[in-house]
Design a protein around this motif. Structure first.
Motif, PDB file in Angstrom:
ATOM      1  N   PRO A 222       0.808  -1.216   0.000  1.00  0.00           N
ATOM      2  CA  PRO A 222       0.000   0.000   0.000  1.00  0.00           C
ATOM      3  C   PRO A 222       0.844   1.270   0.000  1.00  0.00           C
ATOM      4  O   PRO A 222       0.480   2.259  -0.634  1.00  0.00           O
ATOM      5  N   GLU A 223       1.994   1.229   0.701  1.00  0.00           N
ATOM      6  CA  GLU A 223       2.864   2.416   0.727  1.00  0.00           C
ATOM      7  C   GLU A 223       3.409   2.718  -0.664  1.00  0.00           C
ATOM      8  O   GLU A 223       3.466   3.885  -1.094  1.00  0.00           O
ATOM      9  N   GLU A 224       3.790   1.671  -1.382  1.00  0.00           N
ATOM     10  CA  GLU A 224       4.285   1.872  -2.746  1.00  0.00           C
ATOM     11  C   GLU A 224       3.161   2.347  -3.675  1.00  0.00           C
ATOM     12  O   GLU A 224       3.398   3.131  -4.598  1.00  0.00           O
ATOM     13  N   ALA A 225       1.945   1.882  -3.428  1.00  0.00           N
ATOM     14  CA  ALA A 225       0.812   2.341  -4.228  1.00  0.00           C
ATOM     15  C   ALA A 225       0.600   3.837  -4.028  1.00  0.00           C
ATOM     16  O   ALA A 225       0.347   4.581  -4.983  1.00  0.00           O
ATOM     17  N   GLY A 226       0.695   4.294  -2.788  1.00  0.00           N
ATOM     18  CA  GLY A 226       0.563   5.722  -2.513  1.00  0.00           C
ATOM     19  C   GLY A 226       1.656   6.532  -3.181  1.00  0.00           C
ATOM     20  O   GLY A 226       1.398   7.601  -3.750  1.00  0.00           O
ATOM     21  N   ALA A 227       2.892   6.017  -3.133  1.00  0.00           N
ATOM     22  CA  ALA A 227       4.004   6.735  -3.758  1.00  0.00           C
ATOM     23  C   ALA A 227       3.840   6.792  -5.272  1.00  0.00           C
ATOM     24  O   ALA A 227       4.120   7.813  -5.912  1.00  0.00           O
ATOM     25  N   ALA A 228       3.374   5.703  -5.878  1.00  0.00           N
ATOM     26  CA  ALA A 228       3.167   5.687  -7.321  1.00  0.00           C
ATOM     27  C   ALA A 228       2.074   6.671  -7.725  1.00  0.00           C
ATOM     28  O   ALA A 228       2.207   7.394  -8.727  1.00  0.00           O
ATOM     29  N   ALA A 229       1.009   6.726  -6.935  1.00  0.00           N
ATOM     30  CA  ALA A 229      -0.063   7.680  -7.229  1.00  0.00           C
ATOM     31  C   ALA A 229       0.433   9.108  -7.110  1.00  0.00           C
ATOM     32  O   ALA A 229       0.103   9.976  -7.935  1.00  0.00           O
ATOM     33  N   ARG A 230       1.247   9.379  -6.090  1.00  0.00           N
ATOM     34  CA  ARG A 230       1.782  10.735  -5.900  1.00  0.00           C
ATOM     35  C   ARG A 230       2.619  11.150  -7.107  1.00  0.00           C
ATOM     36  O   ARG A 230       2.596  12.318  -7.526  1.00  0.00           O
ATOM     37  N   ALA A 231       3.365  10.212  -7.679  1.00  0.00           N
ATOM     38  CA  ALA A 231       4.216  10.527  -8.828  1.00  0.00           C
ATOM     39  C   ALA A 231       3.389  10.798 -10.085  1.00  0.00           C
ATOM     40  O   ALA A 231       3.825  11.540 -10.978  1.00  0.00           O
ATOM     41  N   MET A 232       2.185  10.205 -10.174  1.00  0.00           N
ATOM     42  CA  MET A 232       1.362  10.368 -11.380  1.00  0.00           C
ATOM     43  C   MET A 232       0.418  11.551 -11.302  1.00  0.00           C
ATOM     44  O   MET A 232       0.251  12.285 -12.287  1.00  0.00           O
ATOM     45  N   LEU A 233      -0.218  11.748 -10.163  1.00  0.00           N
ATOM     46  CA  LEU A 233      -1.268  12.761 -10.046  1.00  0.00           C
ATOM     47  C   LEU A 233      -0.703  14.164 -10.267  1.00  0.00           C
ATOM     48  O   LEU A 233       0.334  14.532  -9.705  1.00  0.00           O
ATOM     49  N   GLY A 234      -1.385  14.919 -11.104  1.00  0.00           N
ATOM     50  CA  GLY A 234      -0.937  16.269 -11.426  1.00  0.00           C
ATOM     51  C   GLY A 234       0.050  16.332 -12.566  1.00  0.00           C
ATOM     52  O   GLY A 234       0.352  17.414 -13.077  1.00  0.00           O
ATOM     53  N   ARG A 235       0.540  15.183 -12.982  1.00  0.00           N
ATOM     54  CA  ARG A 235       1.499  15.129 -14.082  1.00  0.00           C
ATOM     55  C   ARG A 235       0.753  15.100 -15.415  1.00  0.00           C
ATOM     56  O   ARG A 235      -0.367  14.611 -15.507  1.00  0.00           O
TER      57      ARG A 235
ATOM     58  N   LEU B 201       0.552  13.360 -18.786  1.00  0.00           N
ATOM     59  CA  LEU B 201       1.020  12.108 -19.366  1.00  0.00           C
ATOM     60  C   LEU B 201       0.994  12.219 -20.887  1.00  0.00           C
ATOM     61  O   LEU B 201      -0.048  12.514 -21.483  1.00  0.00           O
ATOM     62  N   VAL B 202       2.131  11.972 -21.495  1.00  0.00           N
ATOM     63  CA  VAL B 202       2.262  12.023 -22.952  1.00  0.00           C
ATOM     64  C   VAL B 202       2.571  10.623 -23.449  1.00  0.00           C
ATOM     65  O   VAL B 202       3.533   9.988 -23.005  1.00  0.00           O
ATOM     66  N   THR B 203       1.733  10.124 -24.354  1.00  0.00           N
ATOM     67  CA  THR B 203       1.974   8.830 -24.986  1.00  0.00           C
ATOM     68  C   THR B 203       1.903   9.018 -26.497  1.00  0.00           C
ATOM     69  O   THR B 203       1.584  10.104 -26.987  1.00  0.00           O
ATOM     70  N   GLU B 204       2.145   7.936 -27.224  1.00  0.00           N
ATOM     71  CA  GLU B 204       2.077   8.040 -28.687  1.00  0.00           C
ATOM     72  C   GLU B 204       0.652   8.305 -29.161  1.00  0.00           C
ATOM     73  O   GLU B 204       0.446   8.726 -30.302  1.00  0.00           O
ATOM     74  N   GLN B 205      -0.329   8.079 -28.298  1.00  0.00           N
ATOM     75  CA  GLN B 205      -1.723   8.309 -28.687  1.00  0.00           C
ATOM     76  C   GLN B 205      -2.267   9.658 -28.233  1.00  0.00           C
ATOM     77  O   GLN B 205      -3.333  10.068 -28.680  1.00  0.00           O
ATOM     78  N   THR B 206      -1.562  10.355 -27.357  1.00  0.00           N
ATOM     79  CA  THR B 206      -2.071  11.643 -26.867  1.00  0.00           C
ATOM     80  C   THR B 206      -1.602  12.813 -27.707  1.00  0.00           C
ATOM     81  O   THR B 206      -2.176  13.900 -27.644  1.00  0.00           O
ATOM     82  N   GLY B 207      -0.522  12.626 -28.484  1.00  0.00           N
ATOM     83  CA  GLY B 207       0.119  13.770 -29.118  1.00  0.00           C
ATOM     84  C   GLY B 207       1.012  14.467 -28.114  1.00  0.00           C
ATOM     85  O   GLY B 207       1.067  14.110 -26.933  1.00  0.00           O
ATOM     86  N   PRO B 208       1.742  15.477 -28.547  1.00  0.00           N
ATOM     87  CA  PRO B 208       2.727  16.121 -27.674  1.00  0.00           C
ATOM     88  C   PRO B 208       2.121  16.877 -26.503  1.00  0.00           C
ATOM     89  O   PRO B 208       2.804  17.126 -25.502  1.00  0.00           O
ATOM     90  N   VAL B 209       0.842  17.261 -26.597  1.00  0.00           N
ATOM     91  CA  VAL B 209       0.221  18.019 -25.509  1.00  0.00           C
ATOM     92  C   VAL B 209      -0.055  17.135 -24.308  1.00  0.00           C
ATOM     93  O   VAL B 209       0.137  17.530 -23.162  1.00  0.00           O
ATOM     94  N   GLY B 210      -0.492  15.888 -24.540  1.00  0.00           N
ATOM     95  CA  GLY B 210      -0.757  14.952 -23.466  1.00  0.00           C
ATOM     96  C   GLY B 210      -2.043  15.266 -22.719  1.00  0.00           C
ATOM     97  O   GLY B 210      -2.816  16.153 -23.092  1.00  0.00           O
ATOM     98  N   TYR B 211      -2.271  14.511 -21.639  1.00  0.00           N
ATOM     99  CA  TYR B 211      -3.435  14.712 -20.776  1.00  0.00           C
ATOM    100  C   TYR B 211      -2.980  14.838 -19.330  1.00  0.00           C
ATOM    101  O   TYR B 211      -2.123  14.069 -18.883  1.00  0.00           O
ATOM    102  N   PRO B 212      -3.571  15.758 -18.563  1.00  0.00           N
ATOM    103  CA  PRO B 212      -3.250  15.828 -17.134  1.00  0.00           C
ATOM    104  C   PRO B 212      -3.867  14.643 -16.401  1.00  0.00           C
ATOM    105  O   PRO B 212      -5.001  14.239 -16.689  1.00  0.00           O
ATOM    106  N   VAL B 213      -3.131  14.085 -15.460  1.00  0.00           N
ATOM    107  CA  VAL B 213      -3.618  12.944 -14.675  1.00  0.00           C
ATOM    108  C   VAL B 213      -4.309  13.489 -13.429  1.00  0.00           C
ATOM    109  O   VAL B 213      -3.663  14.035 -12.537  1.00  0.00           O
ATOM    110  N   ARG B 214      -5.632  13.337 -13.392  1.00  0.00           N
ATOM    111  CA  ARG B 214      -6.410  13.840 -12.258  1.00  0.00           C
ATOM    112  C   ARG B 214      -6.840  12.733 -11.307  1.00  0.00           C
ATOM    113  O   ARG B 214      -7.279  13.012 -10.193  1.00  0.00           O
ATOM    114  N   GLN B 215      -6.745  11.482 -11.765  1.00  0.00           N
ATOM    115  CA  GLN B 215      -7.140  10.362 -10.926  1.00  0.00           C
ATOM    116  C   GLN B 215      -6.411   9.114 -11.393  1.00  0.00           C
ATOM    117  O   GLN B 215      -6.010   9.019 -12.555  1.00  0.00           O
ATOM    118  N   VAL B 216      -6.249   8.177 -10.490  1.00  0.00           N
ATOM    119  CA  VAL B 216      -5.601   6.912 -10.822  1.00  0.00           C
ATOM    120  C   VAL B 216      -6.500   5.768 -10.378  1.00  0.00           C
ATOM    121  O   VAL B 216      -7.291   5.906  -9.438  1.00  0.00           O
TER     122      VAL B 216
END
Length: 393
Positions: A66-79, A81-96
């Motif tokens: 669970p501690e690692e799950a919290g740390a992983a969420a902290r690293a993603m939320l607010g970031r 995310l840019v993938t090959e399907q989002t284009g260079p603008v990407g999408y903000p991560v508001r939830q995991v």
């Protein structure tokens, strides 16, 4: 309308399709709490954005506490995310999504979609499911099996069993696969989907099938039948312009060309785009003016074209009908021109109800147009006009 992964899984679960246990987290503390309550040995923390390729962009992380799950969420939320399907603008991560990790014996690719070339529903299935499925198909490392669905959407059981055998499933795994395919087809038809994709679809050592990832796209034009799905729409994840156009009785999609297109009817709009490309031009948009649109709605759509700096010329290709005569569209263009104070070379092909009156209305608004007698001459004139400005492919 694209559903996010957690929404897709919620919908599929209603049809009895197995999905991993999990819940949505808005904060790192939420993620840690959800993982603790799941009380299992491993967890997947997954950024919720309407695009694939998340794993390769660190948008999907496997953790063991669970501690690692919290740390992983902290690293993603607010970031972003840019993938090959989002284009260079990407999408903000508001939830995991935090869910239990599943031990996989084998993974498959499974999808149902509308095959527009054949005008039918089809099942696509592959012996291997992964984010690299498209790359592997291109390099012939894997193959895709195909199954036609009847108009009812219900797969023939014998055909479904034959598909399972082509995927080299064990005999004990076939009943669960066939049952899932039937449930998936019901979900597809009943929700006016254009795509449901399970990638990967996991098979466990016990022979159970579980949708580890899910994507659902439903037809926007059918959303009036599905207020429950409309309630799931997060307009922050949509193109705001396209959503606003929808509310004004316009089906509008931005493209990367320089010829703005005004058309009434999806078929006429698509034919216009095809003809522009055939004439070596580049459309800047798709626009389908619904019969319910009034002149002010149309003015909004025309304003989008006039205010787009990439648009060098506008092509109006309309056929007036009983519910929407040509002059309604002419008024919309005239209003937009006056409101914005902007002008572009405008090529028109007007036919059908009130075509002559529409030309008169354009004159009254002071909109100068190049009037063409048929679609092809209008298209080629629009392409030539842009090319004369020094715009090329």
């Amino acid at each position: 309308m694209k559903l996010q992964e957690f929404q897709s899984k919620m919908l599929l679960a209603r049809y009895g399709i197995p999905v991993p246990r999990g819940d949505i987290a808005l904060t790192a503390d939420d993620a840690r709490r959800i993982a603790f309550e799941l009380n299992t040995e491993g967890f997947a923390v997954k950024a919720q954005v309407p695009a694939g390729g998340r794993g390769r962009s660190k948008g999907v992380v496997l953790v063991s506490s669970p501690e690692e799950a919290g740390a992983a969420a902290r690293a993603m939320l607010g970031r972003t995310l840019v993938t090959e399907q989002t284009g260079p603008v990407g999408y903000p991560v508001r939830q995991v999504l935090v869910e239990e990790a599943v031990t996989v014996d084998r993974s498959l690719y499974l999808a149902i979609l509308i095959d527009t070339a054949r005008a039918e529903m089809a099942v696509l299935a592959g012996p291997e499911g992964s984010e690299e499925i498209e790359d592997k198909l291109r390099s012939a490392e894997t193959t895709i099996e195909r199954l036609h669905l009847a108009a009812s959407g219900k797969p023939d059981r014998a055909d479904a069993e034959a598909l399972a055998l082509r995927l080299e499933l064990e005999s004990r795994q076939i009943p669960a696969f066939v049952a899932l395919l039937e449930q998936l087809a019901s979900a597809f038809v009943e929700n006016d989907a254009t795509l449901i994709e399970l990638n990967p679809l996991a098979i466990t050592k016990s022979g159970a099938v579980i949708a580890l990832d899910a994507k659902i796209i439903s037809d926007d034009n059918a959303m009036f039948r599905h207020p429950d799905l409309m309630a799931l729409r997060d307009e922050r994840e949509d193109d705001g312009v396209e959503v606003a156009a929808q509310s004004r009785q316009l089906n509008y999609v931005r493209m990367d060309g320089n010829i703005g297109v005004v058309a009434n009817g999806a078929g006429l709009g698509l034919a216009t785009l095809d003809m522009i490309c055939a004439a070596n031009g580049r459309p800047a948009n798709f626009m389908d003016i619904r019969t319910t649109a009034n002149s002010l709605d149309i003015a909004y759509g025309c304003s989008l074209l006039l205010e787009n700096p990439a648009v060098r010329a506008i092509l109006v290709n309309v056929h007036g009908g009983g519910m929407q005569p040509c002059d309604t569209i002419a008024d919309g263009l005239g209003i937009a021109t006056r409101r914005t104070g902007l002008k572009r070379p405008t090529i028109v092909r007007l036919a059908g109800n009130n075509a002559e009156y529409a030309r008169f209305r354009l004159q009254n608004f002071g909109v100068k147009v190049i009037d063409c007698p048929d679609m092809w001459s209008a298209v080629t004139r629009a392409v030539a006009t842009v090319q004369d400005m020094g715009e090329t492919r």
